[in-house]
Design a protein around this motif. Structure first.
Motif, mmCIF file in Angstrom:
data_model
loop_
_atom_site.group_PDB
_atom_site.id
_atom_site.type_symbol
_atom_site.label_atom_id
_atom_site.label_comp_id
_atom_site.label_asym_id
_atom_site.label_seq_id
_atom_site.Cartn_x
_atom_site.Cartn_y
_atom_site.Cartn_z
ATOM 1 N N ASN A 110 42.235 34.714 43.550
ATOM 2 C CA ASN A 110 43.160 34.612 44.750
ATOM 3 C C ASN A 110 44.289 35.287 44.432
ATOM 4 O O ASN A 110 45.173 34.816 43.690
ATOM 5 C CB ASN A 110 43.409 33.195 44.867
ATOM 6 C CG ASN A 110 42.211 32.463 45.623
ATOM 7 O OD1 ASN A 110 41.807 32.579 46.568
ATOM 8 N ND2 ASN A 110 41.299 31.882 44.556
ATOM 9 N N VAL A 154 59.735 28.303 48.526
ATOM 10 C CA VAL A 154 58.362 27.793 48.472
ATOM 11 C C VAL A 154 58.385 26.120 48.478
ATOM 12 O O VAL A 154 59.103 25.380 48.015
ATOM 13 C CB VAL A 154 57.894 27.982 46.822
ATOM 14 C CG1 VAL A 154 56.360 27.435 46.276
ATOM 15 C CG2 VAL A 154 57.660 29.729 46.676
ATOM 16 N N LEU A 190 41.026 36.649 48.490
ATOM 17 C CA LEU A 190 40.974 35.256 48.700
ATOM 18 C C LEU A 190 39.443 35.009 48.303
ATOM 19 O O LEU A 190 38.583 35.402 48.747
ATOM 20 C CB LEU A 190 40.976 34.754 50.363
ATOM 21 C CG LEU A 190 42.509 35.224 50.718
ATOM 22 C CD1 LEU A 190 42.484 34.535 52.097
ATOM 23 C CD2 LEU A 190 43.703 34.374 49.797
ATOM 24 N N SER A 201 57.526 32.674 51.661
ATOM 25 C CA SER A 201 57.097 32.505 52.931
ATOM 26 C C SER A 201 55.522 32.514 53.014
ATOM 27 O O SER A 201 54.839 31.606 53.463
ATOM 28 C CB SER A 201 57.469 33.320 54.309
ATOM 29 O OG SER A 201 57.289 32.714 55.352
ATOM 30 N N GLN A 202 55.092 33.480 52.348
ATOM 31 C CA GLN A 202 53.413 33.852 52.296
ATOM 32 C C GLN A 202 52.896 32.774 51.090
ATOM 33 O O GLN A 202 51.876 32.755 51.515
ATOM 34 C CB GLN A 202 53.119 35.461 52.000
ATOM 35 C CG GLN A 202 53.685 36.293 53.084
ATOM 36 C CD GLN A 202 52.963 35.668 54.569
ATOM 37 O OE1 GLN A 202 51.997 35.228 54.528
ATOM 38 N NE2 GLN A 202 53.769 36.120 55.508
ATOM 39 N N ILE A 203 53.638 32.565 50.125
ATOM 40 C CA ILE A 203 53.181 31.720 49.391
ATOM 41 C C ILE A 203 52.664 30.331 49.809
ATOM 42 O O ILE A 203 51.626 29.843 49.674
ATOM 43 C CB ILE A 203 53.950 31.095 47.989
ATOM 44 C CG1 ILE A 203 53.975 32.673 47.115
ATOM 45 C CG2 ILE A 203 53.446 30.203 47.041
ATOM 46 C CD1 ILE A 203 55.123 32.692 46.091
ATOM 47 N N ASN A 204 53.778 29.844 50.646
ATOM 48 C CA ASN A 204 53.344 28.768 51.630
ATOM 49 C C ASN A 204 52.030 28.942 52.484
ATOM 50 O O ASN A 204 51.441 27.991 52.546
ATOM 51 C CB ASN A 204 54.610 28.244 52.428
ATOM 52 C CG ASN A 204 55.710 28.070 51.375
ATOM 53 O OD1 ASN A 204 55.706 27.973 50.279
ATOM 54 N ND2 ASN A 204 56.871 28.240 52.109
ATOM 55 N N VAL A 205 51.707 30.048 52.835
ATOM 56 C CA VAL A 205 50.567 30.290 53.804
ATOM 57 C C VAL A 205 49.404 30.522 52.970
ATOM 58 O O VAL A 205 48.286 29.704 53.130
ATOM 59 C CB VAL A 205 50.608 31.542 54.565
ATOM 60 C CG1 VAL A 205 49.506 31.974 55.285
ATOM 61 C CG2 VAL A 205 51.800 31.312 55.441
ATOM 62 N N PHE A 206 49.657 31.335 51.705
ATOM 63 C CA PHE A 206 48.223 31.533 51.074
ATOM 64 C C PHE A 206 47.956 30.794 49.575
ATOM 65 O O PHE A 206 47.150 30.595 49.065
ATOM 66 C CB PHE A 206 47.952 32.951 50.974
ATOM 67 C CG PHE A 206 47.816 33.634 52.030
ATOM 68 C CD1 PHE A 206 46.464 33.760 52.585
ATOM 69 C CD2 PHE A 206 48.847 34.310 52.607
ATOM 70 C CE1 PHE A 206 46.287 34.266 53.704
ATOM 71 C CE2 PHE A 206 48.557 35.197 53.964
ATOM 72 C CZ PHE A 206 47.194 34.935 54.573
ATOM 73 N N ARG A 207 49.138 30.413 49.213
ATOM 74 C CA ARG A 207 49.047 29.637 47.590
ATOM 75 C C ARG A 207 48.243 30.528 46.644
ATOM 76 O O ARG A 207 47.326 29.927 46.102
ATOM 77 C CB ARG A 207 48.640 28.467 47.703
ATOM 78 C CG ARG A 207 49.204 27.039 47.394
ATOM 79 C CD ARG A 207 50.429 27.256 46.547
ATOM 80 N NE ARG A 207 51.730 26.711 47.328
ATOM 81 C CZ ARG A 207 52.851 26.100 46.903
ATOM 82 N NH1 ARG A 207 52.920 25.993 45.647
ATOM 83 N NH2 ARG A 207 53.671 25.908 47.690
ATOM 84 N N PRO A 208 48.423 31.933 46.269
ATOM 85 C CA PRO A 208 47.888 32.598 45.601
ATOM 86 C C PRO A 208 47.827 32.304 43.877
ATOM 87 O O PRO A 208 48.769 31.419 44.033
ATOM 88 C CB PRO A 208 48.130 34.121 45.799
ATOM 89 C CG PRO A 208 49.609 33.907 46.268
ATOM 90 C CD PRO A 208 49.621 32.530 47.019
ATOM 91 N N GLU A 209 47.150 32.717 43.267
ATOM 92 C CA GLU A 209 47.221 32.257 41.814
ATOM 93 C C GLU A 209 48.275 33.347 41.207
ATOM 94 O O GLU A 209 48.909 32.957 40.106
ATOM 95 C CB GLU A 209 45.755 32.690 40.992
ATOM 96 C CG GLU A 209 44.591 31.736 41.349
ATOM 97 C CD GLU A 209 43.582 32.405 40.861
ATOM 98 O OE1 GLU A 209 43.212 32.712 39.617
ATOM 99 O OE2 GLU A 209 42.578 32.609 41.658
ATOM 100 N N VAL A 269 54.759 21.240 42.896
ATOM 101 C CA VAL A 269 53.765 22.172 42.224
ATOM 102 C C VAL A 269 54.230 23.558 41.844
ATOM 103 O O VAL A 269 53.476 24.311 41.225
ATOM 104 C CB VAL A 269 52.523 22.347 43.337
ATOM 105 C CG1 VAL A 269 51.870 21.075 43.347
ATOM 106 C CG2 VAL A 269 53.030 23.066 44.429
ATOM 107 N N PHE A 296 40.584 40.052 51.959
ATOM 108 C CA PHE A 296 40.668 39.190 53.184
ATOM 109 C C PHE A 296 41.529 40.234 53.978
ATOM 110 O O PHE A 296 42.756 40.865 53.855
ATOM 111 C CB PHE A 296 41.928 37.973 52.959
ATOM 112 C CG PHE A 296 41.967 37.603 54.505
ATOM 113 C CD1 PHE A 296 41.144 36.691 55.000
ATOM 114 C CD2 PHE A 296 43.475 37.768 54.968
ATOM 115 C CE1 PHE A 296 41.700 36.226 56.356
ATOM 116 C CE2 PHE A 296 43.784 37.319 56.068
ATOM 117 C CZ PHE A 296 42.970 36.434 56.769
#
Lengths: 315, 315
Positions: free
Chosen positions: A129, A283, A145, A248-256, A289, A150
């Motif tokens: 991810n 975040v 993803l 903002s995108q971390i909140n959407v995708f939470r990547p590693e 987390v 994706f």
């Protein structure tokens, strides 16, 4: 040994690479884009470039050709729907190349190619991810993803550069106002630099840019390193925009992990370290987390070529 | 016939439903949340509520219990990490319920449950790429991508309400500034209504809200329908915020359809029609490929119950 060919179309230049099964670029070719020409003339140049980079290897040994280009690409139809930086609209890139070469052609957004390259062979090798943000002429986003590329439904999403960061804010090349790209691209950084120079006639950026005969994406970073206060403010605010867009995108995708590519990533730790420090402010549930690490993409310009070459494998 | 149980925890009330295999809620129970109590006390009430709603049906006939709740949920661990509106942190909801009931328990964010419900039995039935935005006490997002619930890596993404819409803008309940939620929630709409009332002492909203003894999320919409100009401006600007937030996410996900749920969706066409008209201004390559349709979610409050009940099927 079998090979793949990766083609990386940029606003000014096209890079073509012959990629072997160990993800190494074993031969290269580059040419100017000349995007003002009819696209078929560009296609002819790409076909010639592929012949040159292929050398003695037969077409039978080539698995596929992958093409990465800026803008809005439909990977299912191979249509380059819209590329603001190239002034191209509805260009049937896949069909045009396949009909000339008899090889399967895959087309992808340049930032998608970059994240594929980094996940196949670079800073995110082995991760499932991954989000990549390219800070260049434009701002692109690429997402892996669950181990797969994706691209949104119909293959036309993941336009992270055109997520809105400041609603109704600065105009973007795409026609929307306030896109992430309008704050985090090289042109945005140059605009921010010029605005600060206008406000601060004593800034060292004036002398520095006169000596270099230009104001570019490095002016503020270079002068900040020399201690100029106005330049430091430009850099800090620029990085804050990038941090907010990524948060903002971390909140959407939470990547590693989040990778940073594109020209501005050459600033290295001067960009990456403050980014990691600032991003938590944007975040969700950061106290509980934390945030994923933000890393510099490691393949540099080669990510685009390698990722384009491997589009067949992640589609 | 076998059954599922869906539990929908809201800021003020908890709704519990017994759902049959035709997606019908065949028995219901509701109770006040009382979120100010220790969470175990709330859990005891939920267990009693489930016993009540189950009635004569044996536990063997129940496939699973699904719980939807606001905030940041890790569906893998069943931990409710953070719920600003409930003031709960790190609550082990899944473990607490499973240990009391001997049934498998699935936990999901309330907006995720809503999109599952709408895709199983509602406005998006049969679609494979769906985005749902709930406009309520908070703003939630739910995503079905390729027919599966998307919750981000570690199950902690898809927090579309906490994508940034106006960087460093209005404070959000989550601690970040400028989140979509801070512009599109009921509280945000009330704030926008009050600000406009302060600026417009002649607005009909003053008399209207005195008569109702309160200013709420309906004040501006109701007065706009009565022709009040100030109220119309509130509603137009509010819908513009929602359109921009949705447009931004269309650029990221490009779903086949966008559903609107939550309390404010009760405004129906007064919200949905202008939303569809405005969203194009915020959609990348709109001229070339248009925007997906924005539809009202059709299950209303039942989406949360039905979706929670079906969490086992989409996880």
């Amino acid at each position: 040994m079998r090979y793949r060919i990766g083609v990386d179309i940029g606003g000014t230049g096209i890079k073509i690479g012959l990629v072997d099964e160990n993800n190494q670029i074993v031969n290269r070719h580059s040419l100017p884009t000349g995007a003002e020409r009819p696209y078929l003339s560009v296609v002819e140049d790409i076909v010639k470039g592929i012949a040159a980079v292929k050398g003695d290897i037969s077409y039978k040994e080539i698995i596929s050709v992958g093409v990465g280009c800026p803008g809005f690409v439909n990977p299912e139809t191979g249509l380059l729907v819209h590329a603001g930086n190239l002034n191209w609209e509805n260009v049937p890139l896949k069909d045009a190349l396949e009909s000339r070469m008899g090889l399967p052609v895959y087309v992808g957004n340049d930032a998608n190619c970059a994240v594929v390259g980094e996940t196949v062979a670079g800073a995110a090798k082995g991760k499932r991810n991954v989000m990549l943000i390219t800070l260049g002429t434009g701002v692109g986003g690429g997402l892996i993803l669950n181990g797969k590329l994706f691209t949104g439904s119909m293959g036309m999403g993941a336009e992270l550069g055109h997520a809105i960061l400041v609603m109704d804010g600065e105009p973007c090349t795409c026609g929307i106002r306030g896109c992430f790209e309008a704050y985090a691209s090289v042109s945005a950084l140059i605009r921010q630099t010029k605005e600060m120079m206008e406000r601060c006639p004593d800034s060292a950026m004036h002398e520095f840019s006169q000596k270099n005969a230009r104001i570019d994406g490095r002016t503020a970073f270079d002068c900040a390193r020399m201690g100029d206060e106005a330049a430091k403010r430009v850099v800090e605010q620029y990085i804050r925009y990038v941090a907010a867009g990524i948060g903002s995108q971390i909140n959407v995708f939470r990547p590693e992990a989040v990778l940073i590519g594109g020209g501005i990533s050459a600033e290295g730790d001067h960009l990456i370290k403050p980014l990691n420090e600032m991003v938590g402010e944007y975040v969700f549930a950061f106290k509980q987390v934390g945030a994923p690490p933000i890393l510099k993409a490691s393949l540099g310009n080669d990510a685009g070529i390698i990722g384009a070459a491997y589009l067949d494998a992640v589609s």
